[in-house]
Design an enzyme around this catalytic site. Structure first.
Site, PDB file in Angstrom:
ATOM      1  N   ASP A   2       0.872  -1.382   0.048  1.00  0.00           N
ATOM      2  CA  ASP A   2       0.009  -0.153  -0.127  1.00  0.00           C
ATOM      3  C   ASP A   2       0.865   1.364  -0.077  1.00  0.00           C
ATOM      4  O   ASP A   2       0.570   2.168   0.743  1.00  0.00           O
ATOM      5  CB  ASP A   2      -0.922  -0.003   1.281  1.00  0.00           C
ATOM      6  CG  ASP A   2      -2.010   1.007   1.127  1.00  0.00           C
ATOM      7  OD1 ASP A   2      -2.581   1.148   0.117  1.00  0.00           O
ATOM      8  OD2 ASP A   2      -2.469   1.546   1.869  1.00  0.00           O
ATOM      9  N   CYS A  25     -12.139 -12.727 -17.197  1.00  0.00           N
ATOM     10  CA  CYS A  25     -13.852 -12.331 -17.011  1.00  0.00           C
ATOM     11  C   CYS A  25     -14.510 -12.977 -18.034  1.00  0.00           C
ATOM     12  O   CYS A  25     -15.939 -12.953 -17.974  1.00  0.00           O
ATOM     13  CB  CYS A  25     -13.790 -10.963 -16.734  1.00  0.00           C
ATOM     14  SG  CYS A  25     -13.220 -10.317 -15.374  1.00  0.00           S
ATOM     15  N   CYS A  76     -18.430 -11.831 -19.038  1.00  0.00           N
ATOM     16  CA  CYS A  76     -19.134 -11.425 -17.881  1.00  0.00           C
ATOM     17  C   CYS A  76     -19.103  -9.768 -17.758  1.00  0.00           C
ATOM     18  O   CYS A  76     -17.983  -9.353 -18.033  1.00  0.00           O
ATOM     19  CB  CYS A  76     -18.831 -11.932 -16.689  1.00  0.00           C
ATOM     20  SG  CYS A  76     -19.568 -11.503 -14.990  1.00  0.00           S
ATOM     21  N   CYS A  94     -20.371  -6.479 -13.151  1.00  0.00           N
ATOM     22  CA  CYS A  94     -19.715  -5.459 -12.467  1.00  0.00           C
ATOM     23  C   CYS A  94     -19.919  -4.094 -13.102  1.00  0.00           C
ATOM     24  O   CYS A  94     -20.071  -3.001 -12.425  1.00  0.00           O
ATOM     25  CB  CYS A  94     -18.183  -5.317 -12.313  1.00  0.00           C
ATOM     26  SG  CYS A  94     -17.109  -5.590 -13.558  1.00  0.00           S
ATOM     27  N   CYS A 140     -16.503   1.354  -1.223  1.00  0.00           N
ATOM     28  CA  CYS A 140     -17.649   0.725  -1.913  1.00  0.00           C
ATOM     29  C   CYS A 140     -17.394  -0.619  -2.552  1.00  0.00           C
ATOM     30  O   CYS A 140     -16.481  -0.961  -2.847  1.00  0.00           O
ATOM     31  CB  CYS A 140     -18.044   1.573  -3.194  1.00  0.00           C
ATOM     32  SG  CYS A 140     -19.450   0.932  -4.214  1.00  0.00           S
ATOM     33  N   CYS A 167     -19.520  -9.799  -8.389  1.00  0.00           N
ATOM     34  CA  CYS A 167     -18.295 -10.582  -9.114  1.00  0.00           C
ATOM     35  C   CYS A 167     -18.526 -12.111  -8.933  1.00  0.00           C
ATOM     36  O   CYS A 167     -18.545 -12.666  -7.889  1.00  0.00           O
ATOM     37  CB  CYS A 167     -17.252 -10.241  -8.831  1.00  0.00           C
ATOM     38  SG  CYS A 167     -15.565 -11.071  -9.854  1.00  0.00           S
TER      39      CYS A 167
END
Length: 334
Positions: free
Chosen positions: A121, A175, A178, A181, A227, A234
């Site tokens: 991070d 993915c 799909c 999201c 959020c 997913c």
């Protein structure tokens, strides 16, 4: 060191996924960052996008760097549903998962020997690219890093070392067709698969040092920070609760907060307790802004007198949000 030996060592240190890539420049990632920055898609965010000439060059992060070890730590835990006048936090903020990952990576570095640097991070390294190159995760259409076993419910960290480790292959996954999201995002922040417009992202706005646009405020519901919408829908995240085998949030976790507390508490104490959150300039007014929006969306009539105090505030931003919240509360009670 072989990849199998690295995997065994990671398991001993309770790292959920681990992989290794060579310490070479992330040229394509650097190009994408510069292009999207020029398009204004990052808004005023800095982080790893601020200096791609640094964050995309792991070979310069440690003298003699040979290997980039990527690690993922799953943070998924079932949540609690907020009661009246309570707000919801995104799962990754329930406790300081990054601090735990940092500790485990440091132990890994000591076990590997040689010189190493842990980056978790931090602005100096794009952890997602290391994860993609080492097969820890692949890029999802929601821009999240998705692991095979734990989906995107993970925090990522990196260890740059001068020890040579057998490289692990990329995941041959994606993915497919799909787009759950993309369709679920209420503000259309996912302009295209794998491309996020931060100026439309609800998570970004909970951290932004600015007034949240009126049209986005109702979409926050009871959320006061972050959020999880694109993760909740997913398919790669389905079933993780069974693999984790946990029935409640871990000790020290804070999945929900009192809106009244966030509005009444001393600002310094509030920011100190939630120091794991990014709060611009450590100014509690941004957390209070988020609490006022949640109050407008789900607050009870009993919370109105407290919101009214902010409507009389000398702070124009908080005054505006409080007035908006009171109008919303009045509409619901009508």
């Amino acid at each position: 060191m072989t990849a199998a030996a690295l995997s065994r060592l990671a398991a001993e240190l309770e790292l959920d996924v681990v992989g290794a890539a060579s310490a070479e420049p992330y040229e394509e990632t650097e190009r994408h960052i510069r292009e999207r920055k020029a398009r204004g898609l990052f808004a005023d965010m800095g982080f790893t996008t601020a200096r791609p000439e640094v964050s995309c060059h792991p070979e310069h992060l440690l003298e003699g760097a040979r290997t980039v070890v990527s690690a993922a730590l799953c943070y998924y835990a079932p949540g609690l549903e907020p009661n009246a006048d309570e707000g919801r936090l995104s799962r990754y903020t329930w406790r300081d998962e990054y601090a735990e990952l940092r500790r485990r990576l440091d132990r890994l570095g000591k076990r590997l020997g040689g010189n190493y640097r842990v980056l978790v991070d931090e602005n100096d390294h794009v952890d997602r690219e290391a994860a993609a190159r080492s097969g820890v995760a692949f890029y999802g259409k929601n821009t999240m890093s998705i692991t095979r076993r734990f989906g995107s419910w993970v925090v990522l960290g990196t260890l740059v070392t001068d020890v040579e480790i057998e490289l692990t292959p990329r995941l041959e996954l994606d993915c497919g067709s799909c787009r759950l999201c993309i369709d679920a995002c209420p503000t259309g922040a996912l302009d295209a698969p794998g491309v996020l417009d931060a100026t439309k992202c609800l998570s970004y706005w909970t951290q932004a040092p600015a007034a949240i646009p009126d049209e986005y405020r109702p979409h926050f519901g009871d959320t006061v920070y972050g959020c999880d919408i694109c993760q909740d829908v997913c398919p790669w995240n389905r079933g993780v609760e069974k693999r984790r085998r946990v029935s409640s949030p871990p000790d020290g976790a804070t999945p929900i907060v009192s809106l009244r507390d966030w509005l009444e508490r001393d600002g310094e104490g509030l920011v100190t307790e939630f120091d794991r959150l990014y709060v611009p300039r450590n100014d509690a007014r941004w957390l209070r802004r988020n609490a006022l929006i949640a109050a407008g969306n789900v607050g009870s009539a009993g919370l109105a007198p407290l919101v009214e105090l902010y409507a009389d505030s000398d702070d124009p931003m908080l005054q505006d949000v409080a007035e908006w919240a009171l109008d919303r509360m009045a509409e619901r009670s009508a």
